[in-house]
Scaffold this motif. Structure first.
Motif, PDB file in Angstrom:
ATOM      1  N   GLU A  68     -26.043 -10.362   0.528  1.00  0.00           N
ATOM      2  CA  GLU A  68     -25.765 -10.502   1.955  1.00  0.00           C
ATOM      3  C   GLU A  68     -26.802 -11.441   2.535  1.00  0.00           C
ATOM      4  N   LEU A  69     -26.310 -12.437   3.252  1.00  0.00           N
ATOM      5  CA  LEU A  69     -27.191 -13.453   3.837  1.00  0.00           C
ATOM      6  C   LEU A  69     -27.461 -13.121   5.300  1.00  0.00           C
ATOM      7  N   GLU A  72     -25.730 -17.509   9.721  1.00  0.00           N
ATOM      8  CA  GLU A  72     -24.754 -18.543   9.404  1.00  0.00           C
ATOM      9  C   GLU A  72     -25.384 -19.759   8.722  1.00  0.00           C
ATOM     10  N   TYR A  75     -25.755 -19.004   5.185  1.00  0.00           N
ATOM     11  CA  TYR A  75     -24.404 -18.977   4.625  1.00  0.00           C
ATOM     12  C   TYR A  75     -23.902 -20.406   4.349  1.00  0.00           C
ATOM     13  N   LYS A  76     -24.024 -21.271   5.342  1.00  0.00           N
ATOM     14  CA  LYS A  76     -23.547 -22.652   5.185  1.00  0.00           C
ATOM     15  C   LYS A  76     -24.309 -23.397   4.090  1.00  0.00           C
ATOM     16  N   CYS A  78     -25.901 -21.956   1.558  1.00  0.00           N
ATOM     17  CA  CYS A  78     -25.977 -21.143   0.334  1.00  0.00           C
ATOM     18  C   CYS A  78     -27.425 -20.829  -0.043  1.00  0.00           C
ATOM     19  N   TYR A 103     -22.447 -12.138   6.490  1.00  0.00           N
ATOM     20  CA  TYR A 103     -22.247 -13.236   5.544  1.00  0.00           C
ATOM     21  C   TYR A 103     -22.577 -12.766   4.131  1.00  0.00           C
ATOM     22  N   ALA A 105     -22.322 -13.822  -0.236  1.00  0.00           N
ATOM     23  CA  ALA A 105     -22.156 -14.893  -1.223  1.00  0.00           C
ATOM     24  C   ALA A 105     -22.417 -14.328  -2.610  1.00  0.00           C
ATOM     25  N   CYS A 112     -22.025 -19.930  -5.031  1.00  0.00           N
ATOM     26  CA  CYS A 112     -21.858 -20.034  -3.578  1.00  0.00           C
ATOM     27  C   CYS A 112     -21.448 -21.450  -3.199  1.00  0.00           C
ATOM     28  N   LYS A 117     -18.127 -17.404  -1.332  1.00  0.00           N
ATOM     29  CA  LYS A 117     -18.821 -16.814  -0.192  1.00  0.00           C
ATOM     30  C   LYS A 117     -17.774 -16.442   0.842  1.00  0.00           C
ATOM     31  N   LYS A 119     -17.301 -14.933   5.092  1.00  0.00           N
ATOM     32  CA  LYS A 119     -17.827 -14.552   6.406  1.00  0.00           C
ATOM     33  C   LYS A 119     -16.902 -13.467   6.947  1.00  0.00           C
TER      34      LYS A 119
END
Length: 179
Positions: A68-69, A72, A75-76, A78, A103, A105, A112, A117, A119
């Motif tokens: 879990e990130l 965002e 996430y974008k 990675c 988020y 991945a 990722c 990944k 959202k």
């Protein structure tokens, strides 16, 4: 215990059980699961995630993992090095406890960046969760039904069991009050 108290206890019991029944389990990626070939954006957009629902990440342990990130940006990009949580059992469950966006991945190097990944936006409220339809759970049109659909069927059976329990308790109470 008088009949009024018994009815009150039965009502409370039913309310508590029914509240738990409304939660859905969403197998991330539908029938394909947590895999590089799954279109997670399409899968997630076909779902409604509610507070109390659960995400289930099913994958081959050792080949994949789930992290879990925190935001965002991570996430974008990675950025799995700053993960909030990491799981690797192959059958990981994450409970959605509050509204908002989370988020996730794959923690395996490079996965990722290849699109593994997702959202998840969780909403509050009492609207039923929406599991994926068979055609929206993956990019393949011949995919089998999503396992979150079977969870909905299990919920229907659970509700029937609750009503049977209530009917039994009411009958017992009536018999006791007549004797």
């Amino acid at each position: 215990m008088g009949p009024k108290n018994t009815y009150f206890l039965v009502f409370i019991l039913v309310a508590l059980i029914a509240n738990g029944v409304r939660a859905a389990q969403h197998v991330v990626g539908g029938s394909q699961g947590w895999d590089e070939s799954t279109d997670f954006d399409s899968w997630a957009s076909a779902q409604t995630f509610k507070v109390g629902d659960q995400l289930v990440f099913k994958y081959s342990s050792g080949l994949h993992s789930m992290v879990e990130l925190p935001n965002e940006n991570a996430y974008k990009n990675c950025d799995i090095g700053i993960a909030l949580d990491s799981k690797n059992s192959g059958n990981d469950v994450v409970k959605l406890t509050k509204p908002g966006t989370r988020y996730f991945a794959c923690g395996t190097l490079g996965h990722c960046g290849q699109g593994m990944k997702v959202k998840i936006t969780t909403v509050a409220g009492n609207a039923p969760s929406t599991p994926a339809s068979p055609s929206s759970s993956s990019t393949s049109s011949s995919s089998p039904k999503s396992t979150s659909t079977s969870a909905a069927l299990n919920s229907q059976y659970s509700i029937a069991a609750i009503f049977a329990l209530v009917a039994s308790l009411i009958s017992s109470t009536l018999l006791l009050s007549l004797s």
